[in-house]
Write a protein that holds these residues in place. Structure first.
Motif, short mmCIF file in Angstrom:
data_model
loop_
_atom_site.label_atom_id
_atom_site.label_comp_id
_atom_site.label_asym_id
_atom_site.label_seq_id
_atom_site.Cartn_x
_atom_site.Cartn_y
_atom_site.Cartn_z
N LEU A 57 0.83 -1.21 0.00
CA LEU A 57 0.00 0.00 0.00
C LEU A 57 0.86 1.25 0.00
CD1 LEU A 57 -2.80 1.30 0.16
CD2 LEU A 57 -2.71 1.05 2.65
N VAL A 58 1.91 1.27 0.81
CA VAL A 58 2.81 2.43 0.86
C VAL A 58 3.49 2.64 -0.49
CG1 VAL A 58 4.94 3.32 1.88
CG2 VAL A 58 3.19 2.30 3.35
N LEU A 59 3.96 1.55 -1.09
CA LEU A 59 4.62 1.66 -2.39
C LEU A 59 3.67 2.17 -3.47
CD1 LEU A 59 6.77 -1.61 -2.43
CD2 LEU A 59 7.57 0.75 -2.11
N LEU A 60 2.43 1.67 -3.45
CA LEU A 60 1.45 2.14 -4.42
C LEU A 60 1.17 3.63 -4.26
CD1 LEU A 60 -1.35 -0.58 -4.77
CD2 LEU A 60 0.33 0.13 -6.45
N VAL A 61 1.02 4.07 -3.03
CA VAL A 61 0.75 5.48 -2.77
C VAL A 61 1.89 6.35 -3.30
CG1 VAL A 61 0.51 7.22 -0.96
CG2 VAL A 61 -0.79 5.09 -0.81
N ILE A 62 3.12 5.92 -3.05
CA ILE A 62 4.29 6.69 -3.51
C ILE A 62 4.32 6.75 -5.04
CG2 ILE A 62 6.81 6.71 -3.63
CD1 ILE A 62 6.81 5.49 -0.82
N VAL A 63 4.11 5.62 -5.69
CA VAL A 63 4.18 5.55 -7.15
C VAL A 63 3.07 6.38 -7.79
CG1 VAL A 63 3.93 4.03 -9.15
CG2 VAL A 63 5.36 3.33 -7.23
N PHE A 64 1.83 6.16 -7.34
CA PHE A 64 0.71 6.87 -7.96
C PHE A 64 0.72 8.36 -7.63
CE2 PHE A 64 -1.67 2.64 -8.08
CZ PHE A 64 -1.46 2.49 -9.44
N ALA A 65 1.22 8.72 -6.45
CA ALA A 65 1.34 10.14 -6.10
C ALA A 65 2.34 10.84 -7.02
CB ALA A 65 1.74 10.30 -4.64
N ALA A 66 3.38 10.11 -7.39
CA ALA A 66 4.39 10.68 -8.29
C ALA A 66 3.88 10.77 -9.73
CB ALA A 66 5.66 9.84 -8.24
N LEU A 67 3.02 9.83 -10.11
CA LEU A 67 2.55 9.79 -11.50
C LEU A 67 1.28 10.60 -11.73
CD1 LEU A 67 3.12 5.99 -12.30
CD2 LEU A 67 4.55 7.93 -12.98
N SER A 68 0.48 10.79 -10.68
CA SER A 68 -0.78 11.52 -10.84
C SER A 68 -0.92 12.58 -9.76
CB SER A 68 -1.97 10.55 -10.77
OG SER A 68 -3.19 11.27 -10.76
N PRO A 69 -1.01 13.85 -10.12
CA PRO A 69 -1.12 14.92 -9.12
C PRO A 69 -2.45 14.90 -8.36
CG PRO A 69 -1.39 15.80 -11.33
CD PRO A 69 -0.96 14.38 -11.49
N THR A 70 -3.44 14.21 -8.89
CA THR A 70 -4.75 14.19 -8.22
C THR A 70 -4.92 13.00 -7.27
OG1 THR A 70 -5.73 12.95 -10.07
CG2 THR A 70 -5.84 15.36 -10.17
N PHE A 71 -3.95 12.09 -7.25
CA PHE A 71 -4.12 10.87 -6.46
C PHE A 71 -4.26 11.17 -4.96
CE2 PHE A 71 -2.48 7.14 -4.16
CZ PHE A 71 -3.35 6.18 -4.63
N LEU A 72 -3.46 12.08 -4.44
CA LEU A 72 -3.49 12.37 -3.01
C LEU A 72 -4.30 13.61 -2.66
CD1 LEU A 72 0.10 11.47 -1.70
CD2 LEU A 72 -2.03 10.19 -1.45
N THR A 73 -5.15 14.05 -3.55
CA THR A 73 -6.05 15.15 -3.19
C THR A 73 -7.10 14.64 -2.21
OG1 THR A 73 -7.49 14.68 -5.07
CG2 THR A 73 -5.71 16.29 -5.42
N LEU A 74 -7.62 15.55 -1.39
CA LEU A 74 -8.61 15.15 -0.38
C LEU A 74 -9.83 14.50 -1.01
CD1 LEU A 74 -8.56 18.09 2.23
CD2 LEU A 74 -7.61 15.79 2.46
#
Length: 331
Positions: free
Chosen positions: A39-56
């Motif tokens: 889960l941590v790795l996915l969050v890091i990868v997708f956050a780097a590839l998509s600016p909207t992934f970690l939006t609220l």
């Protein structure tokens, strides 16, 4: 006077057994922590590839989307801990949703309709438990049969047409939240906490793990294995009923068509969470994180514009890897 025999030791290379032990510990670590690390790795990868992934907004959407799968994963965890499996859980949820829709359509109101959903799904769990514990039918065959029966009943009762449901309670359930935590996720998290407590802090939870570890030993110590198995499948059915209410709230209708993705992903979340498919190793937090991982994976791939045809492939590869790692779990 006899001289004592000299004990000989094997001439093991300095890094031989130690290196093997270190490798085993490393593999065991990945097997035990596949869900949180993944889960941590996915969050890091997708956050780097998509600016909207970690939006609220997206985080809130992911947590709401994960709610149903979390509940089903908790239910499946109890079943798998006993060494069984429930292939009917998705169809049970579908039948519960149909029960909810028909009851609401008949004018019973939200709360009575919700009770009908839980009771209907729980009835499927009773049938599963009796077939497996009393009828000695293997869990695979029994739940495969009830999967087909529940699917058929859902289609017959609705003539294959979805039942539209609109109520203030359902609207509140879908839109209400505390900060970024929507009501569906809070319900799922509450269920996970309660069933964690039951699994690890009550006699029943101890019996569930004992039956999965060694049914013969559990029976020899006074545990009623039949009763435990029946209760586990009944609980799984009732949890599927709760999930059915969230499903109706999410799509605004009682849909009679089964969604097999929930079945496959509920088992996948349990595998990712480190629960041994052979039974005896109960976990709740791991499967919850596994459900979040699978939801984040699907969400991230969607944000990246990856075709939906490839998403099941990605999920399958992750699950196969996790299943291979379970060989190295600590006993």
């Amino acid at each position: 006077m006899t001289t004592p025999l000299k004990t000989t030791t094997l001439d093991v290379p300095k890094n031989g057994l130690r290196g093997v032990a270190n490798d085993a510990r490393s593999l065991s670590f990945w097997a035990e922590n596949a869900a949180p690390v993944g889960l941590v790795l996915l969050v890091i990868v997708f956050a780097a590839l998509s600016p909207t992934f970690l939006t609220l907004g997206n985080i809130q959407a992911m947590l709401i989307a994960a709610a149903i799968l979390i509940i089903l994963a908790v239910a499946q965890s109890y079943v798998i801990t006993t060494g069984g499996i429930d292939l009917s859980i998705s169809a049970t949820m579908t039948l519960g949703a149909v029960g909810f829709g028909l009851a609401f359509q008949a004018g019973l109101g939200f709360w009575l309709a919700a009770l009908v959903a839980v009771v209907t799904s729980g009835a499927v769990g009773v049938v599963n438990g009796l077939l497996i514990a009393k009828g000695k039918v293997t869990d695979f065959i029994a739940t495969l049969g009830t999967l087909s029966v529940a699917t058929g009943l859902a289609l017959i009762l609705t003539s294959g047409a979805p039942i539209s449901v609109t109520s203030p309670e359902l609207i509140r359930l879908t839109t209400g939240r505390v900060w970024i935590l929507g009501f569906p996720f809070l319900i799922a998290a509450g269920i996970a906490v309660v069933f964690w407590f039951v699994m690890f802090r009550t006699r029943f939870g101890l019996h569930v793990q004992a039956v999965g570890g060694s049914e013969e030993a559990a029976v020899a110590n006074g545990v009623s294995a039949q009763r435990v198995r029946i209760m586990v499948y009944v609980l799984a059915g009732m949890l599927a009923g709760v999930a059915s209410i969230l499903l109706v709230a999410r799509i605004g209708a009682a849909e009679p068509a089964i969604n097999t993705a929930y079945l496959l992903n509920s088992i996948a979340a349990v595998v990712l969470g480190g629960v041994a498919l052979t039974g005896g190793r109960g976990k709740i937090v791991g499967p919850v994180l596994g459900a979040l991982l699978l939801t984040a994976l699907t969400n991230g791939l969607t944000l990246l514009g990856v075709s939906q045809f490839y998403q099941p492939l990605a999920v399958g590869l992750v699950v196969v890897l996790a299943a291979l790692l379970t060989r190295f779990q600590k006993k």
